[in-house]
Design an enzyme around this catalytic site. Structure first.
Site, PDB file in Angstrom:
ATOM      1  N   SER A 128     -34.043  -6.892  27.833  1.00 46.04           N
ATOM      2  CA  SER A 128     -35.213  -7.052  28.694  1.00 46.04           C
ATOM      3  C   SER A 128     -35.460  -8.515  29.002  1.00 46.04           C
ATOM      4  O   SER A 128     -35.167  -9.389  28.199  1.00 46.04           O
ATOM      5  CB  SER A 128     -36.464  -6.477  28.034  1.00 46.04           C
ATOM      6  OG  SER A 128     -37.588  -6.763  28.862  1.00 46.04           O
ATOM      7  N   LYS A 183     -35.813   0.342  24.456  1.00 39.39           N
ATOM      8  CA  LYS A 183     -35.942  -0.409  25.715  1.00 39.39           C
ATOM      9  C   LYS A 183     -36.673   0.433  26.765  1.00 39.39           C
ATOM     10  O   LYS A 183     -37.505  -0.063  27.525  1.00 39.39           O
ATOM     11  CB  LYS A 183     -34.558  -0.820  26.237  1.00 39.39           C
ATOM     12  CG  LYS A 183     -34.533  -1.351  27.682  1.00 39.39           C
ATOM     13  CD  LYS A 183     -35.194  -2.701  27.801  1.00 39.39           C
ATOM     14  CE  LYS A 183     -35.573  -3.151  29.199  1.00 39.39           C
ATOM     15  NZ  LYS A 183     -34.732  -2.909  30.318  1.00 39.39           N
ATOM     16  N   HIS A 186     -40.290   0.409  25.977  1.00 40.27           N
ATOM     17  CA  HIS A 186     -40.764  -0.923  26.396  1.00 40.27           C
ATOM     18  C   HIS A 186     -41.111  -0.895  27.887  1.00 40.27           C
ATOM     19  O   HIS A 186     -42.158  -1.380  28.306  1.00 40.27           O
ATOM     20  CB  HIS A 186     -39.678  -1.966  26.095  1.00 40.27           C
ATOM     21  CG  HIS A 186     -39.831  -3.251  26.864  1.00 40.27           C
ATOM     22  ND1 HIS A 186     -39.538  -3.353  28.207  1.00 40.27           N
ATOM     23  CD2 HIS A 186     -40.263  -4.482  26.489  1.00 40.27           C
ATOM     24  CE1 HIS A 186     -39.788  -4.591  28.618  1.00 40.27           C
ATOM     25  NE2 HIS A 186     -40.221  -5.288  27.590  1.00 40.27           N
ATOM     26  N   ASN A 187     -40.231  -0.338  28.683  1.00 35.03           N
ATOM     27  CA  ASN A 187     -40.484  -0.314  30.127  1.00 35.03           C
ATOM     28  C   ASN A 187     -41.684   0.566  30.471  1.00 35.03           C
ATOM     29  O   ASN A 187     -42.445   0.255  31.385  1.00 35.03           O
ATOM     30  CB  ASN A 187     -39.245   0.164  30.878  1.00 35.03           C
ATOM     31  CG  ASN A 187     -38.193  -0.914  30.987  1.00 35.03           C
ATOM     32  OD1 ASN A 187     -38.076  -1.761  30.116  1.00 35.03           O
ATOM     33  ND2 ASN A 187     -37.426  -0.890  32.047  1.00 35.03           N
ATOM     34  N   GLU A 190     -44.589  -1.433  29.830  1.00 36.14           N
ATOM     35  CA  GLU A 190     -44.662  -2.431  30.909  1.00 36.14           C
ATOM     36  C   GLU A 190     -45.379  -1.850  32.144  1.00 36.14           C
ATOM     37  O   GLU A 190     -46.217  -2.510  32.757  1.00 36.14           O
ATOM     38  CB  GLU A 190     -43.232  -2.868  31.248  1.00 36.14           C
ATOM     39  CG  GLU A 190     -43.071  -3.798  32.414  1.00 36.14           C
ATOM     40  CD  GLU A 190     -41.583  -4.077  32.694  1.00 36.14           C
ATOM     41  OE1 GLU A 190     -40.799  -4.292  31.728  1.00 36.14           O
ATOM     42  OE2 GLU A 190     -41.190  -4.044  33.870  1.00 36.14           O
TER      43      GLU A 190
END
Ligand code: NBP
Length: 485
Positions: A128, A183, A186-187, A190
């Site tokens: 990232s 990940k 995480h997105n 986000e």
């Protein structure tokens, strides 16, 4: 000499990771399907370090020390499978194929199995931080076998971002698809982080009349509070930008339809499969869809749907109390989306057999990645040691922070509702919060309904066992053996 690592796929991400590796002293073999791209990289940035130019995958493989490490940075999806298929016959036992793209974690699980059958390691790595991070230090979330991390870890840690305490933002997550899964979440977080900032922007403007240029200052100030983060910082930059063509704020000439490339959607799809309530993350994905999926409906609705406002007056222009309320509502909603994301990671750990250390994961997000924020240090502390909270919001530190936030949060959601300003994440996060706190939920009634139409049974608050009411007979209750009490 031979190269320590090879990179195939030299678009922005691959090229920048290759340069980052070279700048950190590794000899990097370069390969791209279209050779011109390899030469372009060498022309422009050959001086960054030691590169070996290769034209074919065979050249690439021959140029590497063993066990070989090959970082694949091609487009996610079928191209990754194509490259793996071409590499397998060229490689030897214990060589490592690394996929640093945004691959779907179930593809990673499948690819790891396939490669293992050929004696190869396959390591799915979440990276990232976009192009900038790839070049100067991304947050790195590697999955794959622990053995492969022994050979790969030191390199990845060296090129990764470093947190303020100097720790690398890279650590082994767990086997097979764990890195790509983390990940992905995480997105998802986000998406929620960006949406809550968007909701704050809308409220500050339409309720408190603060224009973008002045909001840039508000966000700059917020960035010195516990909201301190990369996304708040860049929000200030975007809001201060004036359009060269019209002289208006740039944000006012950008079409208000948000795009997405899919990782937020995957997060929500996976959450549904896991039964994990990531409502704030889901609302942020849906908010993008609402903005862009049916422009005609939006246009007609603007003309025709009744507003039914119960108030038409905002607050005094720039009212500092309202601004502070919005800041607190934003922070509370952000806490909920992190709590939901981490809760989803715990659920996934159980489902896929990973032992995910939430303090380690939070520590990796402290720098290099898009959601880097001061908050992550506190989350890391909350999950350290043996007293991990059952939900992030229940960590003692967060309980006391919430004490200060909740009244503001309620005022802001009420105001937004009264004035017809959409706040899907502020409001759904608050409902999640109240849902968690509630002593009795209407889920009891839903169980009654389910028992009525489908004999799905229910449990009682005062007795162990499973029960069913004979709704279409005499409405007496039976236990799981069909006996009446
Ligand atoms: P792209 O996703 O645009 O992929 C372009 C690369 O894939 C080129 O090197 C291209 O080779 C190669 N490629 C394709 Br397309 N099909 C191929 C095939 N069948 N065989 C071999 N090579 C093939 O590159 P990117 O934007 O650098 O992203 C790489 C990965 O990193 C993606 O998974 C992306 O989602 C992820 N990611 C991107 C960002 C970002 O900010 N862009 C951030 C984080 C993660 P060619 O030159 O011959 O066409």
């Amino acid at each position: 000499g031979k190269a320590q690592i090879g990179v195939t796929g030299l678009a922005v991400m691959g090229a920048n990771l290759a340069r980052n590796l070279a700048r950190n002293g590794y000899t990097v073999a370069l390969h791209n399907r279209t050779i011109a791209k390899t030469d372009e990289l060498l022309d422009k940035h050959g001086g960054d370090g030691d590169f070996i130019r290769t034209e074919t995958l065979q050249d690439l493989v021959d140029s590497l020390e063993r066990p070989r490490r090959i970082l694949v940075m091609v487009k996610a999806g079928a191209p990754v499978d194509a490259v793996i298929e071409n590499l397998i016959p060229l490689l030897d036992t214990d060589d490592i194929i690394i996929d640093g793209g945004n691959s779907y974690f179930k593809d990673t699980i499948r690819r790891e199995k396939e490669c293992a059958e050929h004696g190869l390691h396959f390591v799915g790595v979440g990276v990232s931080g976009g192009e900038e991070g790839a070049l100067n230090g991304p947050s790195i979330m590697p999955g794959g076998s622990k053995q492969s991390y022994k050979s790969l870890g030191p390199m990845l840690e060296k090129i990764s971002a470093k947190a303020d305490d100097g720790a690398p933002c890279c650590a082994w997550i767990d086997t097979d698809g764990a890195g790509h899964f983390v990940k992905m979440v995480h997105n998802g977080i986000e998406y929620a982080d960006m949406q809550v900032i968007g909701e704050a922007f809308d409220l500050l403007r339409s309720v408190a009349g603060i224009e973008p240029q002045d909001q840039a200052e508000v966000f700059r100030t917020w960035n010195t509070t516990d909201l301190n983060s990369y996304l708040i910082e860049i929000t200030s930059e975007v809001l201060s930008q004036t359009d060269g063509k019209t002289g208006k704020p740039l944000v006012d000439v950008i079409v208000d339809q948000a795009g997405q490339k899919g990782t937020g959607r995957w997060t929500v799809q996976s959450a549904l499969d896991l039964g994990s309530p990531v409502s704030a993350i889901a609302e942020s994905v849906f908010a993008r869809a609402l903005s862009s999926s049916n422009p005609e409906a939006r246009e007609e609705a603007q003309q025709n749907l009744p507003a039914g406002l119960i108030s038409t007056t905002g607050v005094a222009q720039g009212d500092p109390e309202f601004v502070e309320d919005v800041r607190r509502a934003l922070y509370a909603s952000k806490l909920v989306s992190y709590a939901q994301g981490l809760d989803m990671l715990s659920a996934a750990g159980e489902e896929f057999g990973w032992s995910l250390d939430l303090d380690v994961i939070a520590s990796l997000w402290r720098n290099g990645c898009i959601i880097r924020a001061e908050l992550l240090g506190e989350i890391m502390e909350a999950y350290k040691g043996d007293n991990a909270p059952v939900n992030m919001l229940l960590a003692p530190g967060f309980q006391s922070i919430l004490q200060d936030l909740v009244p503001s949060w309620r005022r802001v959601v009420s105001k937004a509702t009264a004035l017809g300003v959409p706040v899907p994440v502020f409001s759904s996060a608050l409902s999640y919060y109240d849902g968690l706190r509630r002593d009795r939920l209407p889920a009891a009634l839903i169980q009654g309904q389910r028992d009525f139409f489908g004999a799905h049974t229910y449990q009682r608050v005062d007795e162990d066992g499973t029960f069913h009411t004979l709704w279409s007979e005499d409405r007496s209750e039976v236990n799981s053996a069909g006996e009446k009490a």
